[in-house]
Design a protein around this motif. Sequence first.
Motif, short mmCIF file in Angstrom:
data_model
loop_
_atom_site.label_atom_id
_atom_site.label_comp_id
_atom_site.label_asym_id
_atom_site.label_seq_id
_atom_site.Cartn_x
_atom_site.Cartn_y
_atom_site.Cartn_z
N UNK A 43 -0.79 -37.59 -8.18
CA UNK A 43 -0.09 -36.37 -7.76
C UNK A 43 -0.73 -35.13 -8.38
N UNK A 44 -1.08 -35.23 -9.65
CA UNK A 44 -1.69 -34.08 -10.29
C UNK A 44 -3.09 -33.83 -9.75
N UNK A 45 -3.81 -34.90 -9.44
CA UNK A 45 -5.14 -34.74 -8.86
C UNK A 45 -5.07 -34.06 -7.50
N UNK A 46 -4.08 -34.45 -6.67
CA UNK A 46 -3.90 -33.80 -5.37
C UNK A 46 -3.56 -32.33 -5.53
N UNK A 47 -2.72 -32.01 -6.52
CA UNK A 47 -2.38 -30.62 -6.76
C UNK A 47 -3.60 -29.82 -7.21
N UNK A 48 -4.45 -30.43 -8.04
CA UNK A 48 -5.67 -29.75 -8.49
C UNK A 48 -6.61 -29.49 -7.33
N UNK A 49 -6.75 -30.46 -6.42
CA UNK A 49 -7.60 -30.26 -5.26
C UNK A 49 -7.07 -29.16 -4.35
#
Length: 470
Positions: free
Chosen positions: A212-218
């Motif tokens: 989830x955090x990786x998707x938000x960073x992208x």
Amino acid sequence: MSVVLETTIGDLTIDLFIKERPHSCKNFLKLCKLKYYNFCLFHHVQSNFVAQTGDPTGTGSGGQSVYGIVSGKDARYYEGEKKPKIKHDRPGLVSMVNCGDNLIGSQFFITLGEDTTCSLDEHIVFGEIAEGHDVLLKLNETICDATHRPYQDIRITHTVILEDPYSDPDGLIVPCQSPEPPLEVLQSDRIGADEDITEDIDIEELEEKRQEKEAQARATILEIVGDLPSADIAPPENVLFVCKLNPVTSDDDLQIIFSRFGKIVSCEVIRDKKSGNSLQYAFVEFDNQKSCEDAYLKMDNVLIDDRRIHVDFSQSVSKIKWLGKGRGVKYTDKDDEGKNISDKYSKYRNKKRDSYDSRNNYIKNKISTHDSKRYRKDDKNYRYRESEKEERVPYTKYRRNEKDDNRRREDKTRTNFRNEGERKTDRNERDGKNEKDDKNRRSNRDDRDKRSNRGDRTQRSDRHNRDSRR
């Protein structure tokens, strides 16, 4: 001589082996003095083995010695001390990482196991943990992924030098305050060091939280480069993305097929702007979310025009501007507010297609006018040549008549064969006929040569007989 490493999970006090490892201790102290290790990540933690850090990039392939900072890239590494030899025989030993050929940079690790001498023999021990063994236990028990990287970031936040017996190298500039955290730390796709996670959380939940955090960073990166109007915007839930289409499948075909799930607001097969050929994917917009979900569940991998299509929810939000949470969205162009995006695309595509058609018709009319003028001019020249006097040399007249015949034949071919395929077929037939004529000429020439050779042999035989009679 000691250095205190302040980390996100606690403090570690390192006693340095000044007598045994003077060069390594000097390099480590000066890097700590430059605040080089601030915000460095423990990028490799292997239970009962080692916890490695000291790379500002967090990848395990960066870092340089203090000599590289002062003198440049040519002095990125220095040669470490081999003697006296100190074994990795207990937990809590601090060693500089050997990068090959006994070259040392900035990375170091702390041993977490009882006896790791065999596998760590080439690395250089330069210190030992004096205080903070509870922090070592936390490091040893941290949850990591398959690459031995912790799910939750563990970083060095600050370094404190208790005593420095070495003089500074020439050109060393010591910062007056600690540096600000870099952008990579703030936008990391890992679980932040300051985020609270329960002790009984399992690996699957940690992985889900990391994704989830990786998707938000992208999404944040896409917002920065301008591909998304906002990182918090979500794509429409009533639009389907359909791909792997047959090039012959049209908008009407898809609309008829998908209309059994509900009312369709728009259906468009995306086409190339210049050629108008299908790019083999489309967007189907329903008037409600339920119809879209039904179509998604039942139409994936369905056979349409001998092709197994793939259906997914659309992720395109390029023409939508987010107004904030609870305030909805608006279209980029004010003229299209309250309308469907696909309607705008269809109108734009039709407008471009009409402009291309009008331009092509203009070019065709211009070419046909030019050809008719050229034909009239050729016909006038022909009539003039026919009325010329008969005193010209017959060979020249024959050549002119032959050119006129060739021109008339080309004009007839241009008139009869409208497209390139028919012209190509006619050209191939003519080439075949010419090859056949050439073959006949060669066979006639061979027959003549054979007859002449036979006659020569007969004459020689007769001459020989006459000579023998004499």
